[in-house]
Design an enzyme around this catalytic site. Structure first.
Site, PDB file in Angstrom:
ATOM      1  N   ASP A  57       0.857  -1.192   0.000  1.00  0.00           N
ATOM      2  CA  ASP A  57       0.000   0.000   0.000  1.00  0.00           C
ATOM      3  C   ASP A  57       0.895   1.246   0.000  1.00  0.00           C
ATOM      4  OD1 ASP A  57      -1.948   1.904   0.417  1.00  0.00           O
ATOM      5  OD2 ASP A  57      -2.162   1.460   2.567  1.00  0.00           O
ATOM      6  N   ASN A  59      -0.388   4.558  -0.132  1.00  0.00           N
ATOM      7  CA  ASN A  59      -1.003   5.809   0.336  1.00  0.00           C
ATOM      8  C   ASN A  59      -1.738   5.675   1.665  1.00  0.00           C
ATOM      9  OD1 ASN A  59      -3.117   4.289  -0.513  1.00  0.00           O
ATOM     10  ND2 ASN A  59      -4.039   5.841  -1.837  1.00  0.00           N
ATOM     11  N   ASP A  61      -4.150   3.779   2.771  1.00  0.00           N
ATOM     12  CA  ASP A  61      -5.591   3.483   2.918  1.00  0.00           C
ATOM     13  C   ASP A  61      -5.842   2.014   3.263  1.00  0.00           C
ATOM     14  OD1 ASP A  61      -5.074   2.233   0.546  1.00  0.00           O
ATOM     15  OD2 ASP A  61      -6.635   3.248  -0.613  1.00  0.00           O
ATOM     16  N   ASP A  65      -1.671  -1.198  -3.885  1.00  0.00           N
ATOM     17  CA  ASP A  65      -1.956  -0.418  -5.096  1.00  0.00           C
ATOM     18  C   ASP A  65      -0.788  -0.475  -6.074  1.00  0.00           C
ATOM     19  OD1 ASP A  65      -0.118   1.467  -3.945  1.00  0.00           O
ATOM     20  OD2 ASP A  65      -1.776   2.179  -2.681  1.00  0.00           O
ATOM     21  N   ASP A 244      -8.524 -16.135 -17.063  1.00  0.00           N
ATOM     22  CA  ASP A 244      -9.377 -16.655 -16.003  1.00  0.00           C
ATOM     23  C   ASP A 244     -10.413 -17.643 -16.557  1.00  0.00           C
ATOM     24  OD1 ASP A 244     -10.079 -16.118 -13.105  1.00  0.00           O
ATOM     25  OD2 ASP A 244     -12.030 -15.733 -14.020  1.00  0.00           O
ATOM     26  N   GLU A 298      -6.285 -20.566 -17.168  1.00  0.00           N
ATOM     27  CA  GLU A 298      -6.692 -21.297 -15.965  1.00  0.00           C
ATOM     28  C   GLU A 298      -7.669 -22.364 -16.440  1.00  0.00           C
ATOM     29  OE1 GLU A 298      -8.747 -20.514 -11.634  1.00  0.00           O
ATOM     30  OE2 GLU A 298      -9.477 -19.504 -13.407  1.00  0.00           O
TER      31      GLU A 298
END
Ligand code: NOJ
Ligand code: CA
Length: 564
Positions: A57, A59, A61, A65, A244, A298
Site C-alpha cells: 500500500d 497511500n 488506505d 496499489d 481466467d 486457468e
C-alpha cells in the site's frame, strides 16, 4: 540426481536463456533444443504473481496499489523473476476482489490511475522484465455498462451480450405453481447459476457470484469486444495474459439438466462447451498471432489428457494452462485431504507423458485461490518451515515447465490462524457459511476448521515486508485483511539480511535455472516413483522426503536435513 525432480538433464548448446531474452519486447529467433523443443522466452521465464490488493500500500488506505508494486520492483528484480503476472487491476466493485470487472479499460480507483499503470509497466521494462495481466472474460461485473444495458429490456441491443432464459414451471403446490430456474446448473459460489432479474422477469447465467454474469461468447460482437480490449492492453506494451476460467467461455446453450454425477464436478461439464477450441483459435488469429505474447489459461475442468487440445502449438490456441491436478491433490471441495508423495509424483509423471515437445507445461503449487505453499505442501512448524520451503523451491524450479511463484512464497509465508467467520473476506467463504452453517448443515467450528487449511484468504493476507506495524504493508489505516501475526519473525527485511533465508534460496535456484537450459528443457524421468519415504498422512513429511531420497547434484547448496 533428484528422484522426483527434473532428472536426466540434457546438456543444451547455444545461448543461455538470459542472453536469449535481453529485452522485454525482443522476439527470440526460434532455436530448437537437442530434445526437440522450440525455445521461447515464455518457456524460460520465471513468473511471479502479484495480488495487488495485498502486495504493498503506497497511500496508507490499507489497500495495496500500483504505486506500491512499482516501489518494490527492485525487490522482484533482485529475486530474479522476469515476468510479473498481475491479478486484476481493472475498475471493479470488488464483489470478487477484481475478478468482477466493471470497465476493462480503466484502473480500479483503489489501485491508482492509468498513469500509475503506465509507470509500473515502464519500471518493469526498464528492469528487463515483462508483465502479463489477468484477462477475465468469461464474465463481467453486473455493474459493467453492457450488463446494465442488457438487463434493462429484452430488446436492448446488449441483451445478447449475456445469457438470458425464462424460468420453467415447477411443481404445483396448494399455493399455486412454482417457477424453477432454466436448469439445475450450480454456481461455484453456491446456489443456482441462474439469477432471476425483476426488470424483465428472466434469468441470467452466472457460474460465479450473482454479481458476475457470464458473457455470451456465441455473440460475435462479444468476441470482438474482447479482442479489442486485449489489443488495447497489448498496444500499451503488456506481454500477455493469464486467462481466467477460459475453458468455460463456450456454453451448451440448450442447457440440459445435469445428472447427479455431473453435479459432483460441474466444472467438467462447463469446460466442454461446443465452441471452446474454435473461439480460442479465433482469439489467437485475431490477437495473439499479431504480437509476441505469453498466454496461460486457468484450465478449470480440463483433464490432463485433454491439455494438448489447448496448448499443442500446432493448434494455435494458448501457450500453457494451469492443470489443477497437483495443486488440488490435497483437497476434496473445501475439505483437506491427506496426500502422498507417490501420488504427487504420479501426477508429474502423467503430465510429462501427456505433453510432448509441442506442448508446454506450467509448474505451480500455489496462487491467490489456494492456501500457502509451505503450509499446504511442506511443514510450517518453526523447526521445519525454512527447510521444507527450500525443498519445495528445489522441486518447483527444476521441473520441466514454466514456474509460477506466488507473492510471499519466497519468504515462506504461512497460512493465517483463522478463528471466526469475521476473520474472512472471501465471497466464497461467506456464501458457504450462509448455505452450510446458517442452515444448520454443519457447525461453524467444523466449517472454520476446514477453511483454516484450505481457504483462499490464506494467500491473500498482506505481504510481510518488515517487523513494523502491519508488517510494513501499510503506513496508515488498518489493512483490508489482517496481517499474519507471525510477521515479526517472517518478513522480507529479515530474509534479505540473512544469506541462508528462503528468499536467498529462491534467488539462487532461479539464477541456477536461468543459467541452465537443461533445467528448463531437459527430459524428465522419475527414477523412484514409488519411493515410500512419505508418511501415509503425507501432509507434513511428504515434501521433505522428496530430497531425502536424492543426491545433491542439482542442489546449489547443502539442503538442511529436516527432522523427519
Ligand atoms: C478464478 C480466479 O482465480 C478466482 O479468484 C475467481 O474467483 C474466479 N476465477 C472467478 O473469476
Ligand atoms: Ca492504497
Amino acid at each position: 540426481m533428484l528422484t522426483v525432480l527434473t532428472a536426466l538433464c540434457v546438456a543444451l548448446p547455444g545461448k543461455s536463456p538470459a542472453e536469449n531474452n535481453p529485452r522485454p519486447t525482443a522476439s527470440i529467433a526460434a532455436t530448437t533444443t537437442p530434445n526437440g523443443y522450440t525455445q521461447k522466452w515464455w518457456k524460460e521465464a520465471v513468473v511471479y504473481q502479484v495480488y495487488p490488493r495485498s502486495f504493498k500500500d503506497s497511500n496508507g488506505d490499507g489497500i495495496g496499489d500500483l504505486p506500491g508494486i512499482t516501489s518494490k520492483l527492485d525487490y522482484l528484480q533482485n529475486l530474479g523473476v522476469n515476468v510479473i503476472w498481475l491479478s486484476p487491476h481493472y475498475d471493479s466493485p470488488n464483489a470478487d476482489n477484481g475478478y468482477d470487472i466493471r470497465d476493462y479499460r480503466k484502473v480500479m480507483k483503489e489501485f491508482g490511475t492509468m498513469d500509475d499503470f503506465d509507470a509500473l509497466l515502464k519500471g518493469i521494462k526498464q528492469r528487463h522484465m515483462r508483465l502479463i495481466i489477468d484477462l477475465v472474460v468469461n464474465h463481467t461485473s453486473d455493474e459493467h455498462r453492457w450488463f446494465v444495458e442488457s438487463r434493462s429490456s429484452k430488446d436492448n441491443p446488449y441483451r445478447d451480450y449475456y445469457i438470458w432464459r425464462p424460468g420453467k414451471p415447477g411443481a404445483i403446490s396448494p399455493e399455486g405453481g412454482i417457477e424453477l430456474p432454466p436448469n439445475n446448473d450450480p454456481s461455484f459460489f453456491f446456489g443456482s447459476a441462474w439469477q432471476k432479474d425483476p426488470a424483465t422477469n428472466e434469468y441470467y447465467l452466472h457460474f460465479f457470484a450473482v454479481k458476475q454474469p457470464d458473457l455470451n461468447w456465441d455473440n460475435p460482437k462479444v468476441r470482438n469486444e474482447v479482442y479489442d480490449l486485449m489489443k488495447f492492453w497489448l498496444d500499451k506494451g503488456v506481454d500477455g495474459f493469464r486467462m481466467d476460467v477460459i475453458p468455460l467461455i463456450s456454453k451448451d446453450q440448450t442447457f440440459p439438466e445435469l445428472t447427479p454425477e455431473q453435479l459432483q464436478r460441474p466444472d467438467i461439464v462447463y469446460a466442454h462447451g461446443p465452441h471452446r477450441d474454435e473461439y480460442l483459435q479465433e482469439m489467437n488469429r485475431s490477437v495473439m498471432a499479431k504480437y509476441d505474447v505469453m498466454t496461460v489459461g486457468e484450465a478449470l475442468g480440463i483433464s490432463l489428457d485433454e491439455t494438448p487440445l489447448i496448448v499443442d502449438e500446432r493448434r494455435h490456441e494458448l501457450n500453457m494452462i494451469f492443470d489443477f491436478a497437483t495443486v488440488r491433490i490435497n483437497r476434496q471441495g473445501r475439505h483437506w485431504k491427506d496426500w502422498t508423495l507417490p501420488a504427487l509424483k504420479a501426477v508429474y509423471d502423467k503430465q510429462d507423458a501427456a505433453l510432448d515437445i509441442h506442448s508446454w507445461n506450467t509448474v505451480f503449487l500455489s496462487n491467490h485461490d489456494n492456501p500457502r505453499l509451505v503450509s499446504a505442501f511442506g511443514d510450517d512448524s518453526a523447526a521445519n518451515r525454512v527447510p521444507s520451503a527450500k525443498l519445495l523451491a528445489t522441486m518447483l524450479f527444476t521441473l520441466k515447465g514454466t514456474p509460477f511463484v506466488y507473492q510471499g512464497d519466497e519468504l515462506a509465508m504461512t497460512n493465517y490462524p483463522f478463528q471466526r467467520i469475521e476473520d474472512f473476506d472471501d465471497i466464497e467463504v461467506k456464501n458457504g457459511y450462509k448455505t452450510e452453517v446458517l442452515t444448520g448443515k454443519i457447525t461453524a467450528a467444523d466449517y472454520i476448521a476446514d477453511l483454516r487449511k484450505t481457504s483462499r484468504d490464506n494467500a491473500r493476507t498482506p505481504m510481510q515486508w518488515d517487523a513494523t506495524t502491519y508488517a510494513g504493508f501499510t503506513t496508515g489505516a488498518k489493512p483490508w485483511l489482517a496481517v499474519n501475526p507471525n510477521y515479526t519473525q517472517i518478513n522480507a527485511k529479515e530474509e534479505l539480511a540473512d544469506p541462508n533465508s528462503v528468499y536467498h534460496y529462491y534467488q539462487k535456484m532461479i539464477a541456477l535455472r536461468s543459467k541452465s537450459p537443461a533445467l528448463i528443457y531437459g527430459d524428465y524421468k522419475d527414477l523412484d516413483p514409488t519411493n515410500p519415504t512419505s508418511s501415509p498422512t503425507g501432509e507434513r513429511s511428504a515434501a521433505r522426503s522428496i530430497l531425502s531420497s536424492s543426491t545433491s547434484q542439482v542442489r546449489p547448496e547443502p539442503t538442511p536435513s529436516p527432522k523427519a
